[in-house]
Design an enzyme around this catalytic site. Structure first.
Site, mmCIF file in Angstrom:
data_model
loop_
_atom_site.group_PDB
_atom_site.id
_atom_site.type_symbol
_atom_site.label_atom_id
_atom_site.label_comp_id
_atom_site.label_asym_id
_atom_site.label_seq_id
_atom_site.Cartn_x
_atom_site.Cartn_y
_atom_site.Cartn_z
ATOM 1 N N LYS A 116 0.825 -1.209 0.000
ATOM 2 C CA LYS A 116 0.000 0.000 0.000
ATOM 3 C C LYS A 116 0.860 1.261 0.000
ATOM 4 C CE LYS A 116 -4.092 -2.042 1.920
ATOM 5 N NZ LYS A 116 -5.177 -1.967 2.885
ATOM 6 N N GLU A 200 -2.764 7.554 7.847
ATOM 7 C CA GLU A 200 -3.646 8.265 6.916
ATOM 8 C C GLU A 200 -4.673 9.028 7.725
ATOM 9 O OE1 GLU A 200 -4.320 5.284 3.133
ATOM 10 O OE2 GLU A 200 -6.048 5.828 4.327
ATOM 11 N N HIS A 235 -15.433 -5.158 7.567
ATOM 12 C CA HIS A 235 -14.614 -4.919 6.371
ATOM 13 C C HIS A 235 -14.956 -5.875 5.240
ATOM 14 C CE1 HIS A 235 -12.134 -2.015 8.469
ATOM 15 N NE2 HIS A 235 -12.120 -2.850 9.483
ATOM 16 N N ARG A 292 -7.588 -8.226 -9.581
ATOM 17 C CA ARG A 292 -8.286 -9.490 -9.855
ATOM 18 C C ARG A 292 -9.705 -9.169 -10.299
ATOM 19 N NH1 ARG A 292 -8.947 -8.634 -4.124
ATOM 20 N NH2 ARG A 292 -11.133 -8.084 -3.900
#
Lengths: 510, 169
Positions: A116, A200, A235, A292
């Protein structure tokens, strides 16, 4: 074009890929673990090979065994589906080394998007908006405090190698930060073998909207519209739709262009998804790229009028995209419900087991991608996704009506499913008005269950109660040897009906 | 045929007396002494099409471990069907209220750990064992206040739905 493709997956996505191959005249090779011999993807394929015990680490994640099957069966390409090895750059490389085409992007693109922090660095370079924060791992908690003071609390700590919420911490104040950094780092180390954690700005109740892209191996990249994926729990996405209720044509075009820029920065090929967080002012920020085919790809297929799996296979075979961005037209509205083997009355705990009865909907505007069948034993070893029910209509309202109708016809007995959850969501006023964010589902579930049984179309519970009583008796009379009739004792085993008793009773009727 | 039917949806159950007899055409049905106009056809295993005064109902039957369910639309009713003339039924009925209660595994899974020891006192709703399935852990709770008479679950062992995990008396 390929003559034979191996599908390195199971469940509904393997079945869906097999369908695409059959449509294209390509032979299919399935792989299965010990508990999946009777699974639908094995039944539907042309060839199938055992690859080991139930745990995924010993079967569906074993690159060596899967490549060995590819060699033995003569498969020229491998479709990895989603999950398992689909985003594993080492597997993509191993396929290339073995001379088998991996249906997906190159190992290089996968690596870039797999980290990331690395993806954030590349996106900053390409001028793509990212959530404010650091794009390198934190060297010390002090650095974290400095950055957090600059971007403002609350902040989110995230593992660079992360996924599925692991190594993630929401931090509200400076006091919490130091211990949160340390625990996120050690969790990241344990989960991914890498302790790198970055910071973040935490967006409050953001929307989660993603953009589908498609790139051939000749430099053409297009975007195919967004999917609204804000309805999540733990999530995990639960319901997705295309288009998003808040995205207008101008925002769609801007998001699409950014997504294409992201894909090009990574030299991306094949199908991919660029995920964005969207704040309340409709600013969107790059979150990550999924390399994907997504679980929710059908809503894009229906609205864009394209078959993404066909296109994935064509691109992998070296074909050029036969359409340009200006040819892509979105039409109508599609909503997908993920049918999970979960118990709504027990905090959505997984519910594997034998499916004793399965009634499945179809009809106008309904698509069903399923990996289950009546009589099948849902194994306890994998993800609880059983099937996806997708409703399509000229507009959002019609898609909702069709889904409600189809959900009412969907019935799974023997195991628990979350079908009732979708009936709740679809008749919720906030959902119908498109007021969605990533906190939506938790808020809905916190309201409790009161409204479940009060669906307007349902007759009164009391009336139904007497109907249930009559039905129980009629079942027993019409089908006396089956489970649940008077011959079933309390251990659930059906004792053989006594002929004397039967005789006596039928005589008694006259 | 005479049945005692106990129907519950959520908490509490209602008991009905149901009489069903073959008539010259169709069935003669009395619920708690009141005649009801019923026509019924099993359209496939576990699916019953009921016509009650012209209203159509499709009732689905489900058996999970020892529980019998009747599904009317999205509403699930737990049903117990007894033959009031059968001695065994009456004995079982008594045992349900007072005697030992078996705790069954509700789904296939693996025993993770035990939360109580044999002979310990438990409250209704207290966790007895933890079962894992699909990477999630689930506490199986005691249906009543009492003493744990026996624990037949062993940590690490696989269980199937309907397996007895413990007995609370």
């Amino acid at each position: 074009m390929f003559k034979k493709i191996l599908i390195a997956n199971r469940g509904e996505i393997a079945v869906r890929i097999i369908a695409a191959c059959r449509e294209m005249g390509i032979a299919t090779v399935a792989v299965y673990s010990d508990v999946d011999r009777a699974a639908l993807h094995v039944r539907k394929s042309d060839e199938a090979y055992s690859i080991g015990p139930a745990p995924a680490a010993e079967s569906y994640l074993r690159m060596d065994k899967i490549l060995d099957v590819a060699k033995r069966s003569g498969a020229e390409a491998i479709h990895p589906g989603y999950g398992f090895l689909s985003e594993n750059a080492k597997f993509a490389q191993a396929c290339a080394d073995a001379g088998v085409k991996f249906i997906g992007p190159t190992p290089h693109s996968m690596e870039m998007m797999g980290s990331k922090t690395r993806a954030r660095q590349e996106m900053e370079k390409a001028g793509v908006p990212v959530v404010p924060g650091t794009s390198r791992g934190l060297v010390s908690p002090e650095e974290g405090e400095e950055v957090a003071a600059r971007i403002g609390y609350p902040v989110m700590l995230k593992a660079a190698a992360g996924g599925g919420g692991k190594g993630m911490r929401l931090v509200h104040s400076r006091e919490e930060l130091r211990s949160a950094v340390e625990s996120a780092q050690s969790e990241a180390q344990r989960s991914f073998g890498e302790s790198e954690v970055y910071i973040e700005k935490a967006l409050v109740n953001p929307r989660h909207i993603e953009m589908q892209v498609l790139a051939d191996e000749h430099g053409n990249t297009v975007w195919l519209g967004e999917r609204e994926c804000s309805i999540q729990r733990r999530h995990q996405k639960v319901l997705e739709e295309a288009p998003s209720p808040i995205v207008d044509p101008d925002m769609r075009r801007r998001m699409g262009e950014v997504a294409v820029k992201v894909a090009q920065a990574a030299n991306y090929t094949n199908a991919g998804t660029v995920e964005f967080l969207v704040d309340q002012q409709k600013n969107f920020y790059f979150l990550e790229m999924n390399t994907r085919v997504q679980v929710e790809h059908p809503v894009t297929e229906l609205t864009a009028g394209l078959d993404l799996v066909h296109l994935q296979i064509r691109i992998a075979a070296g074909e050029k995209l036969l359409f340009a961005q200006s040819d892509v037209e979105m039409r109508g509205h599609a909503i997908e419900c993920r049918i999970y083997a979960e118990d709504p009355d027990n905090n959505y705990f997984p519910s594997p087991g034998k499916i004793t009865l399965l009634l499945e909907p179809s009809g106008p505007g309904i698509r069903r991608d399923s990996g289950m069948y009546e009589g099948w034993n849902v194994p306890m070893d994998y993800d609880p996704l059983l099937a996806k029910l997708i409703g399509y209509g000229a507009d959002r309202e019609q898609a909702i009506m069709r889904l409600q109708r189809a959900l009412g016809e969907y019935f799974v007995a023997g195991i628990k499913t979350n079908i009732s959850l979708f009936q709740r969501i679809l008749r919720d006023a906030d959902f119908q008005e498109g007021k969605l964010d990533t906190g939506y589902l938790d808020r809905l579930l916190a309201k409790g269950n009161q409204d479940v049984t009060s669906a307007a179309a349902e007759p009164q519970i009391e009336e139904l109660e007497t109907i249930a009583a009559i039905a129980a008796g009629m079942f027993a009379v019409l089908d006396p040897t089956s489970p649940g009739s008077k011959n079933a004792d309390t251990t659930g085993q059906v004792s053989a009906p006594s002929n004397w008793k039967q005789k006596g009773r039928s005589d008694g009727l006259h | 045929m005479v049945y005692e039917v106990i129907v519950s949806c959520g908490a509490g159950g209602k008991s009905h007396r149901l009489e069903i007899e073959k008539a010259t055409s169709g069935w003669e049905c009395r619920l708690d002494g009141q005649p009801v106009n019923v026509d019924a056809v099993i359209t496939r295993r576990d699916v019953l099409s009921l016509l009650v005064y012209g209203h159509v109902y499709e009732i689905k039957r489900e058996q999970i471990a020892t529980d019998l369910h009747m599904w009317a639309g999205t509403t699930c009713f737990a049903v117990e069907l007894r033959d009031p003339r059968s001695l065994r039924s009456r004995n079982l009925a008594a045992g349900d209220e007072k005697g030992p209660r078996k705790i069954f595994a509700p789904m296939p899974g693996r025993i993770v750990r035990l939360l109580v020891a044999e002979n310990s006192d438990v409250e209704a709703g207290q966790g007895i064992v933890v079962v894992e399935a699909m990477k999630m852990q689930n506490e199986i709770k005691s249906p009543k206040k009492g003493i744990v008479k026996r624990i037949s679950a062993t940590p690490g062992a696989a269980v199937n739905p309907g397996d007895v995990l413990a007995i609370v008396e």
